[in-house]
Structure formats: structure tokens, C-alpha cells
Scaffold this motif. Sequence first.
Motif, PDB file in Angstrom:
ATOM      1  N   GLU A  46     -59.906  32.792 -41.099  1.00 16.34           N
ATOM      2  CA  GLU A  46     -59.275  31.888 -42.064  1.00 16.34           C
ATOM      3  C   GLU A  46     -59.359  30.422 -41.617  1.00 16.34           C
ATOM      4  O   GLU A  46     -59.344  29.529 -42.459  1.00 16.34           O
ATOM      5  CB  GLU A  46     -57.795  32.234 -42.228  1.00 16.34           C
ATOM      6  CG  GLU A  46     -57.519  33.600 -42.790  1.00 16.34           C
ATOM      7  CD  GLU A  46     -56.039  33.957 -42.681  1.00 16.34           C
ATOM      8  OE1 GLU A  46     -55.443  34.211 -43.741  1.00 16.34           O
ATOM      9  OE2 GLU A  46     -55.493  33.967 -41.563  1.00 16.34           O
ATOM     10  N   LEU A 102     -49.714  26.272 -41.104  1.00 14.50           N
ATOM     11  CA  LEU A 102     -48.824  27.093 -41.927  1.00 14.50           C
ATOM     12  C   LEU A 102     -47.385  26.896 -41.482  1.00 14.50           C
ATOM     13  O   LEU A 102     -47.125  26.535 -40.333  1.00 14.50           O
ATOM     14  CB  LEU A 102     -49.180  28.576 -41.792  1.00 14.50           C
ATOM     15  CG  LEU A 102     -50.541  29.021 -42.312  1.00 14.50           C
ATOM     16  CD1 LEU A 102     -50.853  30.433 -41.835  1.00 14.50           C
ATOM     17  CD2 LEU A 102     -50.581  28.957 -43.831  1.00 14.50           C
ATOM     18  N   SER A 103     -46.447  27.186 -42.358  1.00  8.58           N
ATOM     19  CA  SER A 103     -45.030  27.071 -42.004  1.00  8.58           C
ATOM     20  C   SER A 103     -44.622  28.156 -41.019  1.00  8.58           C
ATOM     21  O   SER A 103     -45.326  29.142 -40.818  1.00  8.58           O
ATOM     22  CB  SER A 103     -44.174  27.161 -43.270  1.00  8.58           C
ATOM     23  OG  SER A 103     -44.350  28.420 -43.886  1.00  8.58           O
ATOM     24  N   ASP A 104     -43.472  27.953 -40.412  1.00  7.25           N
ATOM     25  CA  ASP A 104     -42.852  28.942 -39.522  1.00  7.25           C
ATOM     26  C   ASP A 104     -43.738  29.344 -38.345  1.00  7.25           C
ATOM     27  O   ASP A 104     -43.703  30.489 -37.884  1.00  7.25           O
ATOM     28  CB  ASP A 104     -42.437  30.200 -40.293  1.00  7.25           C
ATOM     29  CG  ASP A 104     -41.469  29.891 -41.421  1.00  7.25           C
ATOM     30  OD1 ASP A 104     -40.628  28.977 -41.240  1.00  7.25           O
ATOM     31  OD2 ASP A 104     -41.562  30.543 -42.472  1.00  7.25           O
ATOM     32  N   ASP A 105     -44.546  28.400 -37.835  1.00  3.68           N
ATOM     33  CA  ASP A 105     -45.414  28.647 -36.679  1.00  3.68           C
ATOM     34  C   ASP A 105     -46.328  29.856 -36.849  1.00  3.68           C
ATOM     35  O   ASP A 105     -46.710  30.504 -35.886  1.00  3.68           O
ATOM     36  CB  ASP A 105     -44.581  28.806 -35.393  1.00  3.68           C
ATOM     37  CG  ASP A 105     -43.869  27.527 -35.015  1.00  3.68           C
ATOM     38  OD1 ASP A 105     -44.429  26.430 -35.256  1.00  3.68           O
ATOM     39  OD2 ASP A 105     -42.752  27.606 -34.474  1.00  3.68           O
ATOM     40  N   LYS A 106     -46.658  30.188 -38.099  1.00  2.00           N
ATOM     41  CA  LYS A 106     -47.613  31.267 -38.338  1.00  2.00           C
ATOM     42  C   LYS A 106     -48.983  30.803 -37.875  1.00  2.00           C
ATOM     43  O   LYS A 106     -49.303  29.614 -37.918  1.00  2.00           O
ATOM     44  CB  LYS A 106     -47.653  31.639 -39.820  1.00  2.00           C
ATOM     45  CG  LYS A 106     -46.374  32.266 -40.314  1.00  2.00           C
ATOM     46  CD  LYS A 106     -46.466  32.577 -41.789  1.00  2.00           C
ATOM     47  CE  LYS A 106     -45.119  33.054 -42.307  1.00  2.00           C
ATOM     48  NZ  LYS A 106     -45.092  33.106 -43.761  1.00  2.00           N
ATOM     49  N   ILE A 107     -49.805  31.725 -37.438  1.00  5.55           N
ATOM     50  CA  ILE A 107     -51.124  31.401 -36.908  1.00  5.55           C
ATOM     51  C   ILE A 107     -52.197  31.924 -37.848  1.00  5.55           C
ATOM     52  O   ILE A 107     -52.129  33.065 -38.317  1.00  5.55           O
ATOM     53  CB  ILE A 107     -51.299  32.004 -35.494  1.00  5.55           C
ATOM     54  CG1 ILE A 107     -50.265  31.389 -34.551  1.00  5.55           C
ATOM     55  CG2 ILE A 107     -52.700  31.780 -34.977  1.00  5.55           C
ATOM     56  CD1 ILE A 107     -50.245  31.975 -33.164  1.00  5.55           C
ATOM     57  N   LEU A 108     -53.185  31.076 -38.113  1.00  6.33           N
ATOM     58  CA  LEU A 108     -54.324  31.491 -38.922  1.00  6.33           C
ATOM     59  C   LEU A 108     -55.269  32.332 -38.081  1.00  6.33           C
ATOM     60  O   LEU A 108     -55.481  32.047 -36.902  1.00  6.33           O
ATOM     61  CB  LEU A 108     -55.113  30.265 -39.404  1.00  6.33           C
ATOM     62  CG  LEU A 108     -54.537  29.432 -40.524  1.00  6.33           C
ATOM     63  CD1 LEU A 108     -55.417  28.221 -40.778  1.00  6.33           C
ATOM     64  CD2 LEU A 108     -54.422  30.244 -41.795  1.00  6.33           C
ATOM     65  N   SER A 109     -55.844  33.341 -38.682  1.00 12.17           N
ATOM     66  CA  SER A 109     -56.868  34.119 -37.981  1.00 12.17           C
ATOM     67  C   SER A 109     -58.122  33.260 -37.871  1.00 12.17           C
ATOM     68  O   SER A 109     -58.299  32.278 -38.602  1.00 12.17           O
ATOM     69  CB  SER A 109     -57.196  35.398 -38.760  1.00 12.17           C
ATOM     70  OG  SER A 109     -57.872  35.066 -39.965  1.00 12.17           O
ATOM     71  N   GLY A 169     -47.880  23.776 -44.652  1.00 11.02           N
ATOM     72  CA  GLY A 169     -48.628  23.076 -43.619  1.00 11.02           C
ATOM     73  C   GLY A 169     -48.800  21.602 -43.921  1.00 11.02           C
ATOM     74  O   GLY A 169     -48.327  21.093 -44.930  1.00 11.02           O
TER      75      GLY A 169
END
Length: 144
Positions: free
Chosen positions: A47, A37-44, A66
Motif C-alpha cells: 500500500e 494513517l490515523s491511530d499510528d496504523k501502519i501501511l503495508s 493522515g
Amino acid sequence: MFISSPYRRAILTIEESAQSSGKEILVFEDLREIVFLSDDKILSDEELYPSVKKMFADPDFSLPGGESITICQNRILSTLKKILMEYKGQKVVIGTHGLVMTLMMRYFDSQYDLNFLLKTSKPDIYKLEFDEEVLIDTKRLWKS
């Protein structure tokens, strides 16, 4: 030669071996994990598996902002080929991530797929033997 992704967990996997060999670890940005994902977001965790499964089913699929499997594989293969050329005939230890390692291996042999990735441990160690840019042998070294 010791080369790693910039992510701390990849460096830690090879750090002890590098220190005992008296070698420094070179950091290669392009060995980083796939960008989900963009902006260093983390998937649970809930997900992550369905997303990775969909990415393997459709290598051009990516989540918003991503990378797709295709884009990630192209990035890492370019880096791997440079490493193979620059360190030809030398032993090279690469610290990277399970998905990245799987995509490297999959380029040379299609048996390295999602099922293979899901069976790897964290950490895991594989020895790849090359003749020029041809993968001639793969062996799992990690004993869990």
C-alpha cells in the motif's frame, strides 16, 4: 548541534556522531515522519508506494486521518526555518526520515521529487548548505 525526529530509527542514525562529539541530541517532534494513517496504523509495503506516488501527484491528498504532503511540508519547513534562525552559522545535524528530508529539499529545489526519494538509501546522509534561508549547495555524503 544534533537534532532529531522522535522516532528511534532517526535518533540511531545520528547517535554515534553525537556521542563522539560529546553532544546531546535534541528531539523536535515536528521532524517526525509523515502521518500516513490515523491511530499510528501502519501501511503495508504493498500500500505504501501507490499511496506515496498519489501523494506526490496530488500534494493535498491524504489517507483517512493522515497528513497530506502539503501539511507535512508546512510542518517541517516551519521547524527547519526555526533551526536555521536559532543555529545560524553553526553546523547542525538533523536526523529525520527520507520523505521528510525530500520535502525539506523539494521546498528549495523541485528536482527533489518522488524519483529522488525512491533512489535514497536507508540510512542516507545529505549535507545542505544554507545562506540565511537560501539553500546554496546539496551534497550526498553517504557511501553505500
